[in-house]
Scaffold this active site. Structure first.
Site, short mmCIF file in Angstrom:
data_model
loop_
_atom_site.label_atom_id
_atom_site.label_comp_id
_atom_site.label_asym_id
_atom_site.label_seq_id
_atom_site.Cartn_x
_atom_site.Cartn_y
_atom_site.Cartn_z
N LEU A 206 0.86 -1.19 0.00
CA LEU A 206 0.00 0.00 0.00
C LEU A 206 0.89 1.24 0.00
O LEU A 206 1.68 1.42 0.92
CB LEU A 206 -0.87 -0.03 1.26
CG LEU A 206 -2.12 0.85 1.34
CD1 LEU A 206 -3.14 0.47 0.28
CD2 LEU A 206 -2.73 0.75 2.73
N HIS A 207 0.79 2.07 -1.04
CA HIS A 207 1.65 3.25 -1.05
C HIS A 207 1.08 4.46 -1.79
O HIS A 207 1.60 5.55 -1.67
CB HIS A 207 3.01 2.91 -1.68
CG HIS A 207 2.97 2.86 -3.17
ND1 HIS A 207 2.43 1.80 -3.85
CD2 HIS A 207 3.38 3.76 -4.11
CE1 HIS A 207 2.52 2.03 -5.16
NE2 HIS A 207 3.07 3.21 -5.34
N ARG A 208 0.01 4.28 -2.56
CA ARG A 208 -0.51 5.39 -3.37
C ARG A 208 -0.97 6.56 -2.50
O ARG A 208 -1.63 6.35 -1.49
CB ARG A 208 -1.68 4.92 -4.23
CG ARG A 208 -1.31 3.94 -5.31
CD ARG A 208 -0.82 4.67 -6.54
NE ARG A 208 -0.55 3.73 -7.61
CZ ARG A 208 -0.03 4.06 -8.77
NH1 ARG A 208 0.29 5.32 -9.01
NH2 ARG A 208 0.20 3.16 -9.71
#
Length: 366
Positions: A206-208
């Site tokens: 998860l990084h957006r």
């Protein structure tokens, strides 16, 4: 002919590696310019060693910052290098600030731009990546589209067909080449055995910005993860991005994740280690475009924690489901994907994209 390959992030290093390997077999004059867009050594520098790639000729050490600050610094430093090197073609890949800066500088200096992975569209202009990829495509001379869908996106925007080449995606080359290396590497195997407790684990990334910088959205995703654990009793390996970790702590969500015995949080790992985690996962949960592709290639079911994707091919072949931050959709998607046969067709090509791209740049044709 002289080529400047401009990169700055882990996905760019991975996806450009097949082109670099193909160039090493030619007499073409080429070099790598590394913007060092990621501030963590774990996030990019380690990949050059792992993939047996030559060191960059130039390290610009840009680091992190706001979009404007980062892109502005890149414009200044990349221009200095291109004025010195005077390449015939600048090669960029993907949708980062490095890509936009490299393409803009080259275009201003009347140097041809080759955009690898051209034509991807999420159709969401709120995403910085969408702005980067659209602008880069419209100032490129060579548009290397991975699929016919990507080509059609470019044609709809008025880009000349003779500039577009459907070559497949270099992620196939990289995945197939490097999985073999990973499986034979003793250190990678030792890492895998130390991390994986339950064989039927889910892998989470998860990084957006639209996910991790939005408190309500991030909270919904975290709550959805807890519900999955409650319903399916699965272990989850969470490869955590520094930005995500910072936001989870800021929004008081990190401790709850860390204290759950079914969730194993690990710091960013090397590419080969991550490939092993992907290959052996029962299911992948992600908001990463590259991970969606790799999951599809490796025949691992994927659920994307976004409302849209610039990889619609993964959804079309049945390898991927979009759920956004909707908990009900997430739970239903897990049920569907756990019961899915892994027999979809890989839509991204046969692993020869790097060689095709070098042939086109050299001879102007496939």
């Amino acid at each position: 002919m002289k080529l400047s390959i401009i990169l700055g992030t882990r996905p760019e290093i991975i996806k450009l590696s097949p082109i670099i390997r193909a160039l090493e077999k030619t007499n073409i004059d080429w070099h790598i310019i590394h913007t060092n867009q990621h501030y963590s050594e774990n996030m990019d520098k380690i990949f050059f060693e792992e993939l047996n790639l030559p060191n960059p000729k130039y390290n610009l050490n840009i680091g992190s910052g706001t979009h404007g600050e980062q892109t502005g610094k890149m414009l200044i430093e990349i221009e200095k290098v291109l004025l010195k090197e005077k390449p015939d073609v600048v090669v960029v890949q993907g949708d980062t600030n490095t890509v936009l800066a490299g393409a803009l500088v080259a275009s201003k200096l009347k140097i041809d731009v080759a955009h690898v992975e051209a034509g991807l569209r999420s159709f969401d202009r709120n995403m910085p990546e969408e702005i980067n990829r659209v602008l880069t495509d419209h100032i490129s001379s060579y548009l290397f589209a991975p699929t016919e869908i990507a080509k059609n996106n470019l044609l709809r925007e008025g880009i000349e067909e003779n500039k577009i080449f459907v070559v497949g995606n270099t992620i196939v080359d990289a995945t197939l080449q490097n999985l073999k290396i990973a499986e034979k590497n003793e250190n990678v195997r030792a890492f895998f055995n130390s991390v994986v407790i339950d064989d039927d684990y889910f892998l989470l990334t998860l990084h957006r910005a639209e996910n991790v910088d939005n408190k309500e959205r991030l909270k919904n995703i975290v709550e959805g993860i807890f519900e999955i654990i409650e319903i399916y009793d699965k272990a989850i390996i969470f490869s955590i991005h520094p930005r995500t970790k910072k936001r989870l702590k800021e929004f008081n969500l990190f401790d709850k994740l860390k204290s759950n015995k079914k969730i194993k949080i690990i710091e960013p790992v090397g590419y080969l280690e991550f490939l092993m985690l992907e290959k052996n996962a029962e299911l992948i949960l992600t908001d990463s475009g590259g991970v969606q592709e790799e999951a599809c290639i490796l025949k691992v079911p994927c659920i994307t924690l976004r409302d849209n994707t610039e990889r619609p091919e993964t959804v079309e072949v049945g390898a991927n489901i979009l759920v956004g931050d909707n908990k009900e959709k997430l739970i239903k998607a897990v049920e569907i994907m756990l019961n899915k046969k892994r027999n979809w067709k890989n839509p991204f090509g046969n692993g020869k994209s790097g060689e095709r791209i070098v042939r086109i740049l050299t001879y102007g044709k496939y």
